[in-house]
Design a protein around this motif. Sequence first.
Motif, PDB file in Angstrom:
ATOM      1  N   ILE A  89      -3.489   5.097  -2.278  1.00  0.00           N
ATOM      2  CA  ILE A  89      -4.213   5.962  -1.660  1.00  0.00           C
ATOM      3  C   ILE A  89      -3.582   7.303  -1.494  1.00  0.00           C
ATOM      4  O   ILE A  89      -2.630   7.444  -1.369  1.00  0.00           O
ATOM      5  CB  ILE A  89      -4.767   5.455  -0.449  1.00  0.00           C
ATOM      6  N   VAL A 143       0.921  -1.172   0.140  1.00  0.00           N
ATOM      7  CA  VAL A 143      -0.035  -0.104  -0.013  1.00  0.00           C
ATOM      8  C   VAL A 143       0.992   1.270   0.046  1.00  0.00           C
ATOM      9  O   VAL A 143       1.630   1.460   0.683  1.00  0.00           O
ATOM     10  CB  VAL A 143      -0.947   0.132   1.300  1.00  0.00           C
ATOM     11  N   TYR A 159      -2.170  -1.078  -4.158  1.00  0.00           N
ATOM     12  CA  TYR A 159      -3.279  -0.085  -3.578  1.00  0.00           C
ATOM     13  C   TYR A 159      -2.547   1.102  -3.397  1.00  0.00           C
ATOM     14  O   TYR A 159      -1.597   1.290  -2.329  1.00  0.00           O
ATOM     15  CB  TYR A 159      -3.922  -0.749  -2.133  1.00  0.00           C
ATOM     16  N   ARG A 170      -7.998   4.864  -4.351  1.00  0.00           N
ATOM     17  CA  ARG A 170      -8.757   5.624  -3.231  1.00  0.00           C
ATOM     18  C   ARG A 170      -8.383   7.196  -3.250  1.00  0.00           C
ATOM     19  O   ARG A 170      -7.132   7.401  -3.041  1.00  0.00           O
ATOM     20  CB  ARG A 170      -8.963   5.184  -2.066  1.00  0.00           C
TER      21      ARG A 170
END
Lengths: 217, 217
Positions: free
Chosen positions: A96, A68, A94, A115
């Motif tokens: 963000i 992440v 991922y 995101r």
Amino acid sequence: MKQFVVIGLGRFGSSVATTLAENGYDVLAIDKNADRVQALADQVTHAVEADATDEDALKTLGVRNFDVAVVSIGDDVSANILCTLILKELNVPYVIVKAPDKLHGKVLTKIGADRVVYPERDMGARIAHNLISSNVLDYIEFAPDYGVIEIIAADKMVGKTLKELELRSRFNVNVMAIKRGEDLHISPGADDKVLEGDRLVVMGKNESLDQIKNYGS
Amino acid sequence: MKQFVVIGLGRFGSSVATTLAENGYDVLAIDKNADRVQALADQVTHAVEADATDEDALKTLGVRNFDVAVVSIGDDVSANILCTLILKELNVPYVIVKAPDKLHGKVLTKIGADRVVYPERDMGARIAHNLISSNVLDYIEFAPDYGVIEIIAADKMVGKTLKELELRSRFNVNVMAIKRGEDLHISPGADDKVLEGDRLVVMGKNESLDQIKNYGS
Ligand SMILES: Nc1ncnc2c1ncn2[C@@H]1O[C@H](COP(=O)(O)OP(=O)(O)OP(=O)(O)O)[C@@H](O)[C@H]1O
Ligand SMILES: Nc1ncnc2c1ncn2[C@@H]1O[C@H](COP(=O)(O)OP(=O)(O)OP(=O)(O)O)[C@@H](O)[C@H]1O
Ligand SMILES: [Ca+2]
Ligand SMILES: [Ca+2]
Ligand SMILES: [Ca+2]
Ligand SMILES: [Ca+2]
């Protein structure tokens, strides 16, 4: 165990990085500003000074092996975008990203951000809701149209049990907890009595919460 | 009805101002930057260009008649402090200030700020908690040590009723809601069954939430 890389160590990025580290996770923290890196050096696994728009630098740091990435390069929107693009090209699963506004948020989503978050906007809305009603101590948006509020028990409520108050059937809200001084009483029962000074934590549709906010006044 | 003055129209201040205005409240929005003022002109009662460290300017705007002031003058900490001082000297009853860090927060409290907020830090912690566990979709701090999380129902839970799961007695947590597709089912009963894909909204102590997060894995 997941590994995290946090890029851009402003207030938001630093808070993400230290919270993850406090919970025992591996965190690589990156900023181009040496002072910001230094400030986190003792609190995360690795803190490194690097330009996050430099693909080679990110490769050298092994960023592709992280699960992440959290990107919050503040007001430098083009760096925010470029960094996100590189991370997705390096196949970070991922990513963000903190965005300054909806427009940049859309761009970030288009280029692959998984995101997009708007901390200042979301907290601004939350605080505004808190302020609107003086007996509302806190408001949290919970799902679209649903929220949780903390209210000071109205005089009319004091001395009655939750069953007598019938908040569920009258307002379609749910009392999740009663705060009494320092105590927090989770999921109170029908026979629990509301005392003077109690704060009730109540969940429901925003329109129902509006009604209960005005119940005392 | 309460009247609000919002000073400093960055992302946070703008969001506070527009949320209050959308809810029908009178809002005076002040910034020294003409573009920021212009951007809010159509959305709040009054938007005015002024230097918020200029006591005479604030007096002329009638700031002393407002019930609540929200100050978020970003990185200009000395302006943040000076403006707060002036507002309290003008007897504005409730002054809430966005602070960059705890140290400045303490100074702001000392000089009379009624509430100090740290939006970036708080949202950073919230997002970090979300990220820690992949089945945790959201985390909200609720009181010190207490939180609310949204988790994807573990395979072990699917097909069982809440009574059968005994989450209350085993983990000391409380299922506040079940999200199913677009539906939100508030305060589910003991006989409600968990289906595949359900998301459970669960409240409890952080240590209890940590246990339930790992229940499925
Ligand atoms: N190209 C880059 N590579 C690495 N770090 C960068 C780069 N550009 C900016 N940064 C860092 O990103 C951080 C952004 O924080 P800054 O305070 O500017 O933004 P902000 O939106 O006010 O953040 P916050 O609101 O979270 O405090 C800074 O520490 C800055 O040094
Ligand atoms: N003396 C002053 N009087 C009025 N407004 C001011 C004064 N000093 C700064 N401001 C305004 O305060 C606002 C602060 O926003 P800025 O973007 O600098 O901070 P920030 O912490 O990044 O905010 P956010 O994170 O909420 O976006 C700016 O619009 C700026 O013009
Ligand atoms: Ca900053
Ligand atoms: Ca800014
Ligand atoms: Ca900033
Ligand atoms: Ca900010």
